[in-house]
Scaffold this motif. Structure first.
Motif, short mmCIF file in Angstrom:
data_model
loop_
_atom_site.label_atom_id
_atom_site.label_comp_id
_atom_site.label_asym_id
_atom_site.label_seq_id
_atom_site.Cartn_x
_atom_site.Cartn_y
_atom_site.Cartn_z
N ASN A 80 -37.43 -73.61 29.41
CA ASN A 80 -38.41 -73.18 30.41
C ASN A 80 -37.82 -73.28 31.82
O ASN A 80 -36.84 -73.97 32.06
N SER A 81 -38.43 -72.54 32.72
CA SER A 81 -37.90 -72.41 34.07
C SER A 81 -37.72 -73.76 34.78
O SER A 81 -36.79 -73.91 35.58
N GLU A 82 -38.58 -74.72 34.48
CA GLU A 82 -38.48 -76.03 35.14
C GLU A 82 -37.20 -76.76 34.75
O GLU A 82 -36.71 -77.60 35.51
N LEU A 83 -36.65 -76.48 33.59
CA LEU A 83 -35.43 -77.14 33.12
C LEU A 83 -34.17 -76.30 33.34
O LEU A 83 -33.06 -76.80 33.23
N ALA A 84 -34.35 -75.04 33.63
CA ALA A 84 -33.22 -74.10 33.68
C ALA A 84 -32.22 -74.42 34.79
O ALA A 84 -31.01 -74.25 34.60
N GLY A 85 -32.68 -74.87 35.93
CA GLY A 85 -31.78 -75.17 37.04
C GLY A 85 -30.76 -76.24 36.68
O GLY A 85 -29.58 -76.12 37.02
N ALA A 86 -31.21 -77.25 35.98
CA ALA A 86 -30.29 -78.32 35.56
C ALA A 86 -29.25 -77.77 34.59
O ALA A 86 -28.08 -78.17 34.63
N VAL A 87 -29.65 -76.85 33.72
CA VAL A 87 -28.70 -76.24 32.78
C VAL A 87 -27.68 -75.41 33.55
O VAL A 87 -26.48 -75.44 33.25
N ALA A 88 -28.13 -74.66 34.55
CA ALA A 88 -27.19 -73.88 35.38
C ALA A 88 -26.18 -74.80 36.06
O ALA A 88 -24.99 -74.49 36.13
N ASP A 89 -26.65 -75.94 36.55
CA ASP A 89 -25.73 -76.90 37.19
C ASP A 89 -24.73 -77.44 36.17
O ASP A 89 -23.54 -77.62 36.49
N GLN A 90 -25.17 -77.69 34.94
CA GLN A 90 -24.26 -78.16 33.90
C GLN A 90 -23.24 -77.07 33.55
O GLN A 90 -22.06 -77.37 33.31
N ALA A 91 -23.67 -75.82 33.55
CA ALA A 91 -22.75 -74.71 33.27
C ALA A 91 -21.65 -74.66 34.32
O ALA A 91 -20.48 -74.46 34.00
N THR A 92 -22.03 -74.88 35.56
CA THR A 92 -21.04 -74.93 36.64
C THR A 92 -20.07 -76.09 36.40
O THR A 92 -18.86 -75.93 36.50
N ALA A 93 -20.61 -77.25 36.04
CA ALA A 93 -19.79 -78.45 35.84
C ALA A 93 -18.80 -78.30 34.69
O ALA A 93 -17.70 -78.86 34.76
N VAL A 94 -19.15 -77.55 33.65
CA VAL A 94 -18.24 -77.41 32.51
C VAL A 94 -17.29 -76.23 32.65
O VAL A 94 -16.48 -75.97 31.76
N GLY A 95 -17.38 -75.51 33.77
CA GLY A 95 -16.42 -74.44 34.02
C GLY A 95 -16.75 -73.10 33.40
O GLY A 95 -15.85 -72.27 33.19
N ALA A 96 -18.02 -72.85 33.12
CA ALA A 96 -18.42 -71.54 32.60
C ALA A 96 -18.16 -70.47 33.66
O ALA A 96 -18.12 -70.75 34.85
N GLU A 97 -18.02 -69.24 33.19
CA GLU A 97 -17.81 -68.11 34.09
C GLU A 97 -19.13 -67.49 34.54
O GLU A 97 -19.20 -66.89 35.61
N ALA A 98 -20.15 -67.61 33.69
CA ALA A 98 -21.42 -66.96 33.98
C ALA A 98 -22.59 -67.73 33.37
O ALA A 98 -22.41 -68.48 32.40
#
Length: 134
Positions: A80-98
């Motif tokens: 859900n949208s309330e949790l999505a921002g934290a997932v996006a931050d984790q994606a950045t931290a693990v080096g995802a491209e998108a």
């Protein structure tokens, strides 16, 4: 607004074929299950990310993005949208491209933050709808 055709095409065709699908479990009634199957049919490696860490569509699952022991190209977000921002931050931290936020998953601050971090991002779209159109 959050996914112009050029950005969608770039994520689906240029940024790599390993997709972590956050929220993917063996629940066939959930959208993530069907979308992951479509991604596989188009040659994407789908990595389930869910607290249960279940094997889904033949791929072993992980409890978090950080637990995945190899590079992930795209993080597809089914929370859900309330949790999505934290997932996006984790994606950045693990080096995802998108990062790809599914239909109905909207967090404008996360969208801006993720793009400023240098990742390509689409929000409020579904790759299972977009990829056949390519």
């Amino acid at each position: 607004m959050y996914g112009d055709p050029a950005t969608i095409r770039k994520i689906l065709t240029e940024l790599g074929d390993t997709w972590a699908v956050v929220g993917l479990s063996n629940n066939r009634d959930r959208a993530a299950y069907g979308v992951a199957r479509v991604l596989q049919q188009y040659g994407k490696r789908v990595v389930p990310v869910h607290p249960k860490a279940e094997t889904v569509h033949g791929e072993p699952g992980y409890a978090s993005l950080e637990a995945i022991p190899f590079k992930v190209d795209v993080v597809d977000v089914f929370v859900n949208s309330e949790l999505a921002g934290a997932v996006a931050d984790q994606a950045t931290a693990v080096g995802a491209e998108a990062v790809w936020f599914q239909l109905g998953v909207i967090d404008e601050a996360a969208f801006d933050r993720t793009r400023k971090a240098g990742l390509t991002m689409v929000m409020d779209r579904c790759p299972a709808i977009e990829i056949p159109a390519l």
